[in-house]
Design a protein around this motif. Structure first.
Motif, PDB file in Angstrom:
ATOM      1  N   ILE A   9       0.855  -1.187   0.000  1.00  0.00           N
ATOM      2  CA  ILE A   9       0.000   0.000   0.000  1.00  0.00           C
ATOM      3  C   ILE A   9       0.891   1.237   0.000  1.00  0.00           C
ATOM      4  O   ILE A   9       1.712   1.430   0.904  1.00  0.00           O
ATOM      5  CB  ILE A   9      -0.931   0.010   1.225  1.00  0.00           C
ATOM      6  CG1 ILE A   9      -1.798  -1.255   1.237  1.00  0.00           C
ATOM      7  CG2 ILE A   9      -1.788   1.282   1.260  1.00  0.00           C
ATOM      8  CD1 ILE A   9      -2.589  -1.475   2.505  1.00  0.00           C
ATOM      9  N   ALA A  10       0.736   2.064  -1.022  1.00  0.00           N
ATOM     10  CA  ALA A  10       1.516   3.305  -1.136  1.00  0.00           C
ATOM     11  C   ALA A  10       0.929   4.354  -0.202  1.00  0.00           C
ATOM     12  O   ALA A  10      -0.284   4.593  -0.210  1.00  0.00           O
ATOM     13  CB  ALA A  10       1.496   3.807  -2.575  1.00  0.00           C
ATOM     14  N   VAL A  11       1.788   4.971   0.616  1.00  0.00           N
ATOM     15  CA  VAL A  11       1.356   6.028   1.534  1.00  0.00           C
ATOM     16  C   VAL A  11       2.326   7.198   1.431  1.00  0.00           C
ATOM     17  O   VAL A  11       3.508   7.018   1.147  1.00  0.00           O
ATOM     18  CB  VAL A  11       1.276   5.531   3.004  1.00  0.00           C
ATOM     19  CG1 VAL A  11       0.303   4.372   3.137  1.00  0.00           C
ATOM     20  CG2 VAL A  11       2.632   5.139   3.559  1.00  0.00           C
ATOM     21  N   HIS A  65       6.664   7.268  -5.198  1.00  0.00           N
ATOM     22  CA  HIS A  65       6.360   8.699  -5.329  1.00  0.00           C
ATOM     23  C   HIS A  65       5.594   8.937  -6.629  1.00  0.00           C
ATOM     24  O   HIS A  65       4.577   9.641  -6.646  1.00  0.00           O
ATOM     25  CB  HIS A  65       7.648   9.513  -5.311  1.00  0.00           C
ATOM     26  CG  HIS A  65       7.435  10.997  -5.370  1.00  0.00           C
ATOM     27  ND1 HIS A  65       6.752  11.631  -6.374  1.00  0.00           N
ATOM     28  CD2 HIS A  65       7.801  11.979  -4.529  1.00  0.00           C
ATOM     29  CE1 HIS A  65       6.712  12.914  -6.167  1.00  0.00           C
ATOM     30  NE2 HIS A  65       7.350  13.163  -5.049  1.00  0.00           N
ATOM     31  N   GLN A  66       6.072   8.348  -7.705  1.00  0.00           N
ATOM     32  CA  GLN A  66       5.417   8.512  -9.004  1.00  0.00           C
ATOM     33  C   GLN A  66       4.003   7.919  -8.990  1.00  0.00           C
ATOM     34  O   GLN A  66       3.074   8.492  -9.550  1.00  0.00           O
ATOM     35  CB  GLN A  66       6.275   7.882 -10.100  1.00  0.00           C
ATOM     36  CG  GLN A  66       7.606   8.591 -10.259  1.00  0.00           C
ATOM     37  CD  GLN A  66       8.611   7.809 -11.079  1.00  0.00           C
ATOM     38  OE1 GLN A  66       8.290   6.820 -11.706  1.00  0.00           O
ATOM     39  NE2 GLN A  66       9.861   8.274 -11.052  1.00  0.00           N
ATOM     40  N   LYS A  71      -1.817   8.326  -9.058  1.00  0.00           N
ATOM     41  CA  LYS A  71      -3.036   7.633  -8.635  1.00  0.00           C
ATOM     42  C   LYS A  71      -3.470   7.931  -7.206  1.00  0.00           C
ATOM     43  O   LYS A  71      -4.536   7.509  -6.792  1.00  0.00           O
ATOM     44  CB  LYS A  71      -2.851   6.123  -8.798  1.00  0.00           C
ATOM     45  CG  LYS A  71      -2.600   5.732 -10.244  1.00  0.00           C
ATOM     46  CD  LYS A  71      -2.478   4.248 -10.395  1.00  0.00           C
ATOM     47  CE  LYS A  71      -2.248   3.919 -11.859  1.00  0.00           C
ATOM     48  NZ  LYS A  71      -2.256   2.505 -12.121  1.00  0.00           N
ATOM     49  N   GLY A  72      -2.631   8.589  -6.449  1.00  0.00           N
ATOM     50  CA  GLY A  72      -2.931   8.830  -5.045  1.00  0.00           C
ATOM     51  C   GLY A  72      -2.516   7.647  -4.190  1.00  0.00           C
ATOM     52  O   GLY A  72      -2.033   6.634  -4.687  1.00  0.00           O
ATOM     53  N   GLN A  73      -2.721   7.772  -2.900  1.00  0.00           N
ATOM     54  CA  GLN A  73      -2.376   6.704  -1.976  1.00  0.00           C
ATOM     55  C   GLN A  73      -3.343   5.533  -2.182  1.00  0.00           C
ATOM     56  O   GLN A  73      -4.497   5.736  -2.539  1.00  0.00           O
ATOM     57  CB  GLN A  73      -2.468   7.192  -0.537  1.00  0.00           C
ATOM     58  CG  GLN A  73      -1.505   8.318  -0.216  1.00  0.00           C
ATOM     59  CD  GLN A  73      -1.592   8.742   1.227  1.00  0.00           C
ATOM     60  OE1 GLN A  73      -0.798   8.289   2.025  1.00  0.00           O
ATOM     61  NE2 GLN A  73      -2.541   9.592   1.544  1.00  0.00           N
TER      62      GLN A  73
END
Length: 137
Positions: A9-11, A65-66, A71-73
């Motif tokens: 999960i990107a945060v 980061h990209q 796409k957002g978190q």
């Protein structure tokens, strides 16, 4: 593929996000580490039958980061635990699956990892993850 190992999960910030997972949801924090090669800081959480891996970018060069910029978190990838990761990659390539990594690389928790291109996986980014003996993260 042996099992789903974790969901990435990107945060934007572990500091801001972790309390939701640990205090609100009651999940146990297993470890935090930096993966310099990917320019990310990761936190592993025990989700019971599957771990969650929170990924915070450490620089603008980070793929995370990209991803967040575009796409957002949110959910970034699903990781499958495998044995003999290079053999799995070779089999997938022979079967026409486009690979982001044709050779495994060092990932978080001492694992060897490689990613399958989402264009070959119906829009989902999959990671193959081979743990070294004794690794639990």
């Amino acid at each position: 593929m042996n099992r789903v190992d974790h969901i990435g999960i990107a945060v934007a910030s572990l500091e801001e996000t972790l309390p939701y997972y640990t205090d609100t949801l009651g999940l146990t924090l297993l470890a935090i580490e930096e993966v310099e090669s990917e320019q990310v800081k990761v936190a592993f959480l025990d989700g019971g039958n599957v771990k969650l891996e929170l990924l915070e970018p450490l620089s603008e060069k980070s793929a995370i980061h990209q991803f967040i910029d575009k796409k957002g978190q949110g959910i970034h990838h699903v990781a499958f635990g495998v044995t003999s990761i290079q053999d799995r990659l070779n089999e997938l390539k022979v079967n026409g699956v486009r690979l982001i990594n044709e050779q495994p690389k060092q990932g978080a928790g001492g694992a060897q990892v490689a990613f399958l291109h989402p264009k070959s996986s119906h829009g989902v980014l999959y990671e193959l993850c081979e743990k070294q003996k004794g690794e639990t993260k």
